[in-house]
Enzyme design. Structure first.
Site, PDB file in Angstrom:
ATOM      1  N   ASP A   1      -1.521   1.737  -5.424  1.00  0.00           N
ATOM      2  CA  ASP A   1      -1.528   2.510  -6.678  1.00  0.00           C
ATOM      3  C   ASP A   1      -0.747   3.813  -6.522  1.00  0.00           C
ATOM      4  O   ASP A   1      -0.006   4.216  -7.423  1.00  0.00           O
ATOM      5  CB  ASP A   1      -2.969   2.865  -7.094  1.00  0.00           C
TER       6      ASP A   1
ATOM      7  N   ALA B   1      -3.558   2.610  -1.751  1.00  0.00           N
ATOM      8  CA  ALA B   1      -2.218   2.666  -1.145  1.00  0.00           C
ATOM      9  C   ALA B   1      -1.178   2.194  -2.161  1.00  0.00           C
ATOM     10  O   ALA B   1      -0.196   2.884  -2.456  1.00  0.00           O
ATOM     11  CB  ALA B   1      -2.166   1.797   0.109  1.00  0.00           C
TER      12      ALA B   1
ATOM     13  N   ASP C   1      -7.829   1.328 -10.645  1.00  0.00           N
ATOM     14  CA  ASP C   1      -6.448   1.209 -10.163  1.00  0.00           C
ATOM     15  C   ASP C   1      -5.448   1.913 -11.082  1.00  0.00           C
ATOM     16  O   ASP C   1      -4.579   2.656 -10.625  1.00  0.00           O
ATOM     17  CB  ASP C   1      -6.077  -0.270  -9.963  1.00  0.00           C
TER      18      ASP C   1
HETATM   19  P1  ADP Z   1      -2.115  -2.459  -1.708  1.00  0.00           P
HETATM   20  O1  ADP Z   1      -2.904  -1.184  -1.758  1.00  0.00           O
HETATM   21  O2  ADP Z   1      -1.768  -2.941  -3.056  1.00  0.00           O
HETATM   22  O3  ADP Z   1      -2.713  -3.502  -0.796  1.00  0.00           O
HETATM   23  P2  ADP Z   1      -0.047  -2.312   0.347  1.00  0.00           P
HETATM   24  O4  ADP Z   1      -1.049  -2.514   1.409  1.00  0.00           O
HETATM   25  O5  ADP Z   1       1.032  -3.316   0.257  1.00  0.00           O
HETATM   26  O6  ADP Z   1      -0.684  -2.083  -1.088  1.00  0.00           O
HETATM   27  O7  ADP Z   1       0.622  -0.893   0.618  1.00  0.00           O
HETATM   28  C1  ADP Z   1       1.283  -0.119  -0.341  1.00  0.00           C
HETATM   29  C2  ADP Z   1       2.057   0.954   0.359  1.00  0.00           C
HETATM   30  O8  ADP Z   1       1.174   1.744   1.171  1.00  0.00           O
HETATM   31  C3  ADP Z   1       3.098   0.433   1.335  1.00  0.00           C
HETATM   32  O9  ADP Z   1       4.323   0.141   0.707  1.00  0.00           O
HETATM   33  C4  ADP Z   1       3.221   1.592   2.300  1.00  0.00           C
HETATM   34  O10 ADP Z   1       4.004   2.628   1.742  1.00  0.00           O
HETATM   35  C5  ADP Z   1       1.792   2.100   2.390  1.00  0.00           C
HETATM   36  N1  ADP Z   1       1.066   1.453   3.501  1.00  0.00           N
HETATM   37  C6  ADP Z   1       0.130   0.501   3.418  1.00  0.00           C
HETATM   38  N2  ADP Z   1      -0.327   0.149   4.645  1.00  0.00           N
HETATM   39  C7  ADP Z   1       0.360   0.902   5.538  1.00  0.00           C
HETATM   40  C8  ADP Z   1       0.358   1.034   6.974  1.00  0.00           C
HETATM   41  N3  ADP Z   1      -0.439   0.275   7.751  1.00  0.00           N
HETATM   42  N4  ADP Z   1       1.199   1.930   7.522  1.00  0.00           N
HETATM   43  C9  ADP Z   1       1.999   2.701   6.774  1.00  0.00           C
HETATM   44  N5  ADP Z   1       2.048   2.629   5.429  1.00  0.00           N
HETATM   45  C10 ADP Z   1       1.255   1.739   4.813  1.00  0.00           C
END
Ligand code: ADP
Length: 312
Positions: free
Chosen positions: A270, A268, A38
């Site tokens: 990271d 996403a 990460d």
């Molecule tokens: P993690 O990888 O920590 O689970 P998140 O899922 O909250 O992080 O997503 C981080 C970022 O990735 C979001 O703020 C957004 O910019 C992008 N993202 C994640 N999932 C989506 C999605 N389904 N559609 C569009 N952007 C997304």
């Protein structure tokens, strides 16, 4: 020139080359070798987002003296990451994980990381070296995964470094990245995170992780809790839902542009963090940093793998 360091662990990644995989979920025959971690992802996306003359990005970890460690160093160097603070431990090896894909295409991860060199990054002599090198950095980033792999002494020495960075006017950025299997239980995680939060200036949590560890009802509750512990600037990520920004000037939501075809959501968060921190390092306001973070994450989830090919 601004200087940023990301601290943590990068592991060897093995995944089944599906064409060669034999019967059963574990497969047989050749596997593909990659690297993953990460904090490394954050370093890579911050490096890519920073104009070359605007800042340097260092990765801080411990590796062995084996060929995999050498390959990692070479790959990071190719990305333009400063590897001068990476420590090499004779006789130790990097951690390893294998991605297993079942018949339904569902992926799971198996880890061999309990004896990895990275766990020793903050052993006494190396911590002293890191403290001297990092104290004048403009920004130091680490995650809950970094905390989880260190023992109590290592966490205390990391905390000393953070205190020094803050004391000299630098920023400390943190993403809780709660992964239950890395901790003995949620109490241990909450205890370790509470100890470091007073030294964190920018928190970049994912709501889902915070809800799992603290039972937060919504992103506002996450921001309230982090502010109460002294964190000044917060961006709560929520997948496709808006990023909640909270700071001294109040709160606002930054919409996430829709992504037409999501291929792989690995990294996403990271990649968001890397682009966000690069923007903040060059003096852009949190809103613009979040817009850039969302744009980068949107590109990353549209392609396979944590680290997508460089543009241009
Ligand atoms: P993690 O990888 O920590 O689970 P998140 O899922 O909250 O992080 O997503 C981080 C970022 O990735 C979001 O703020 C957004 O910019 C992008 N993202 C994640 N999932 C989506 C999605 N389904 N559609 C569009 N952007 C997304």
């Amino acid at each position: 020139m601004k200087r940023m360091a990301s601290i943590g662990e990068c592991m060897i990644e093995l995944s089944g080359a599906t064409a060669d995989a034999g019967p059963g979920p574990a497969g047989e025959g050749q596997m593909r070798r990659g690297f993953g971690g990460d904090t490394l992802n954050v370093a890579v996306y911050a490096r890519r987002a920073l104009p070359a003359d605007a800042g340097a990005v260092a990765y801080v970890t411990s590796l062995g003296e084996d060929p995999f460690s050498a390959d990692m160093l070479a790959a990071w160097g190719d990305e333009g990451i400063d590897v001068g603070l990476v420590d090499r431990m004779p006789g130790r090896l990097p951690g390893l994980y294998v991605i297993v894909t079942d018949a339904g295409g569902e992926r799971s991860f198996l880890y061999w990381r309990s004896a990895s060199a990275a766990r020793e990054t903050f052993r006494a002599d190396n911590a002293e070296r890191l403290s001297a090198a990092l104290r004048d950095y403009d920004l130091v980033y680490f995650s809950g995964i970094t905390l989880a792999i260190l023992d109590g002494d290592g966490r205390a020495r990391l905390l000393d470094v953070l205190r020094e960075v803050r004391g000299r006017g630098g920023l400390v950025a943190f993403d809780g990245n709660y992964r239950p299997r890395l901790w003995h239980g949620p109490d241990e995680a909450r205890f370790a995170v509470s100890a470091i939060l007073p030294y964190v200036s920018i928190a970049l949590p994912t709501f889902e992780d915070e809800a799992a560890l603290y039972g937060d009802a919504d992103a506002h509750a996450t921001a309230d809790r982090l502010h109460a512990l002294g964190v000044g600037e917060i961006a709560v990520k929520q997948g496709p839902r808006p990023v909640l920004l909270s700071g001294p000037d109040g709160r606002e939501e930054v919409a996430v542009p829709p992504v037409a075809r999501i291929v792989d959501t690995t990294a996403a968060g990271d990649s968001f963090n890397g682009a966000y921190l690069a923007a903040r390092l060059t003096g852009l306001p949190p809103r613009e940093a979040a817009v850039r973070g969302n744009a980068t994450a949107g590109r990353v989830i549209g392609l396979r793998g944590a680290i997508i090919p460089r543009e241009g």
